[in-house]
Design a protein around this motif. Sequence first.
Motif, mmCIF file in Angstrom:
data_model
loop_
_atom_site.group_PDB
_atom_site.id
_atom_site.type_symbol
_atom_site.label_atom_id
_atom_site.label_comp_id
_atom_site.label_asym_id
_atom_site.label_seq_id
_atom_site.Cartn_x
_atom_site.Cartn_y
_atom_site.Cartn_z
ATOM 1 N N UNK A 1 0.852 -1.206 0.000
ATOM 2 C CA UNK A 1 0.000 0.000 0.000
ATOM 3 C C UNK A 1 0.883 1.249 0.000
ATOM 4 N N UNK A 2 0.408 2.301 -0.624
ATOM 5 C CA UNK A 2 1.103 3.596 -0.579
ATOM 6 C C UNK A 2 0.882 4.246 0.785
ATOM 7 N N UNK A 3 1.700 5.263 1.077
ATOM 8 C CA UNK A 3 1.551 6.016 2.329
ATOM 9 C C UNK A 3 0.121 6.543 2.456
ATOM 10 N N UNK A 4 -0.396 7.038 1.347
ATOM 11 C CA UNK A 4 -1.747 7.624 1.345
ATOM 12 C C UNK A 4 -2.798 6.565 1.690
ATOM 13 N N UNK A 5 -2.634 5.378 1.097
ATOM 14 C CA UNK A 5 -3.590 4.284 1.370
ATOM 15 C C UNK A 5 -3.497 3.816 2.824
ATOM 16 N N UNK A 6 -2.260 3.753 3.360
ATOM 17 C CA UNK A 6 -2.091 3.299 4.747
ATOM 18 C C UNK A 6 -2.783 4.279 5.703
ATOM 19 N N UNK A 7 -2.592 5.580 5.476
ATOM 20 C CA UNK A 7 -3.212 6.582 6.348
ATOM 21 C C UNK A 7 -4.732 6.562 6.193
ATOM 22 N N UNK A 8 -5.207 6.434 4.950
ATOM 23 C CA UNK A 8 -6.665 6.429 4.727
ATOM 24 C C UNK A 8 -7.303 5.219 5.409
ATOM 25 N N UNK A 9 -6.662 4.067 5.232
ATOM 26 C CA UNK A 9 -7.156 2.845 5.883
ATOM 27 C C UNK A 9 -7.213 3.040 7.409
ATOM 28 N N UNK A 10 -6.182 3.659 7.960
ATOM 29 C CA UNK A 10 -6.093 3.871 9.407
ATOM 30 C C UNK A 10 -7.220 4.767 9.917
ATOM 31 N N UNK A 11 -7.432 5.911 9.266
ATOM 32 C CA UNK A 11 -8.451 6.833 9.798
ATOM 33 C C UNK A 11 -9.866 6.346 9.488
ATOM 34 N N UNK A 12 -9.992 5.524 8.433
ATOM 35 C CA UNK A 12 -11.330 5.003 8.071
ATOM 36 C C UNK A 12 -11.910 4.104 9.148
ATOM 37 N N UNK A 13 -11.042 3.604 10.046
ATOM 38 C CA UNK A 13 -11.569 2.789 11.153
ATOM 39 C C UNK A 13 -12.354 3.655 12.149
ATOM 40 N N UNK A 14 -12.159 4.968 12.104
ATOM 41 C CA UNK A 14 -12.847 5.871 13.037
ATOM 42 C C UNK A 14 -13.807 6.835 12.346
ATOM 43 N N UNK A 15 -13.392 7.395 11.204
ATOM 44 C CA UNK A 15 -14.227 8.417 10.538
ATOM 45 C C UNK A 15 -14.282 8.184 9.033
ATOM 46 N N UNK A 16 -15.285 8.806 8.386
ATOM 47 C CA UNK A 16 -15.373 8.825 6.929
ATOM 48 C C UNK A 16 -15.083 10.230 6.425
ATOM 49 N N UNK A 17 -14.162 10.338 5.487
ATOM 50 C CA UNK A 17 -13.938 11.616 4.804
ATOM 51 C C UNK A 17 -14.234 11.416 3.318
ATOM 52 N N UNK A 18 -14.707 12.466 2.636
ATOM 53 C CA UNK A 18 -14.835 12.400 1.176
ATOM 54 C C UNK A 18 -13.427 12.354 0.577
#
Lengths: 190, 190
Positions: free
Chosen positions: A1-18
């Motif tokens: 996974x790219x850095x961006x995907x790793x961070x998105x996956x991480x925060x998606x466990x708590x919140x949804x962003x567009x």
Amino acid sequence: MSAKEILRDHISKTISLTDDQFDYFFSHFKPQSFKKGQSIITAGDVVDAEYFVLTGCLKSFYINDDIKMYILQFAMPTWWASDYNALYANTRATINVDCITDTEVLCLHNADREKLCSEIHAVEHFFRWRTNKGYVASQKRLLSFMNNDAKSRYEELLRMYPQLYNIVPKNLIAAYLGVSRETLSRLYHS
Amino acid sequence: MSAKEILRDHISKTISLTDDQFDYFFSHFKPQSFKKGQSIITAGDVVDAEYFVLTGCLKSFYINDDIKMYILQFAMPTWWASDYNALYANTRATINVDCITDTEVLCLHNADREKLCSEIHAVEHFFRWRTNKGYVASQKRLLSFMNNDAKSRYEELLRMYPQLYNIVPKNLIAAYLGVSRETLSRLYHS
């Protein structure tokens, strides 16, 4: 996974962003690479950032007047590390953060985190729950030290970081548990 | 000051709410009175609320298998107390909270805090910073236990709770510091 995907996956466990919100959020993080043994925060430094680990492993630690080392935290991928006392209170570092292995992080400055929290309510929610979890982990670790229960600290460590034993030298694990190498061997074989 | 004024004064150090917003915020808190020695949370309880202290003093504590007591926190006026592990993780209490003196609190249920945080961005900001400060205090206390530095724990306690010595029996102060009554006497007179 790219850095961006790793961070998105991480925060998606708590919140949804567009997608647009996440792109904006991500644009405030700066990728940084460090070599094994390299220092990220040294006691006495001005601390104005925190670090989200992508690959590798960090340790945050304190050196007392007798040059004895105490490990507060290991930070594996998707963990956050800083000297939060210095970061939040705007004082100089009293602890150190360095790299147990080659490590890649995303660096987020204090001012940018506060700006993002103010601009995007969901981001404030994310960081509140991240700290809530850190607070609870810290209270549990405190109780195991008060109770002088090295075995429960050892079991908690295994639960939190199952991969740690392949990465971290035994003397650092002992420094995390607050026990001697000999006591660690007994826990390890019990 | 009334309960409402005490709470407003407390949150005003971090956020500004309009009168209408504050009235709405305050309407979710339930006043409760407890007698000296009365229990608010007992290990094994379902925990669905936290408590903002108006008058009096609480202690949160853990009893180990050998019936030895460890005090995690005292809560004086304008401090918050609960079993945050149980509250946030929706599990049963592992610690106890009871009253050192007659105590008045404002009780806030978990679901109401989350609703308020979701409805009013500033309230989410307030609770994020409250937990940030709790996290830092917990990390400092952890380091002083790792470092086995009873003197710095004692000085930190005096700094955090200057009025405590008039309110709390010495055996409870020793249980907070993790030292014997004899060691406390030495710290007290040094």
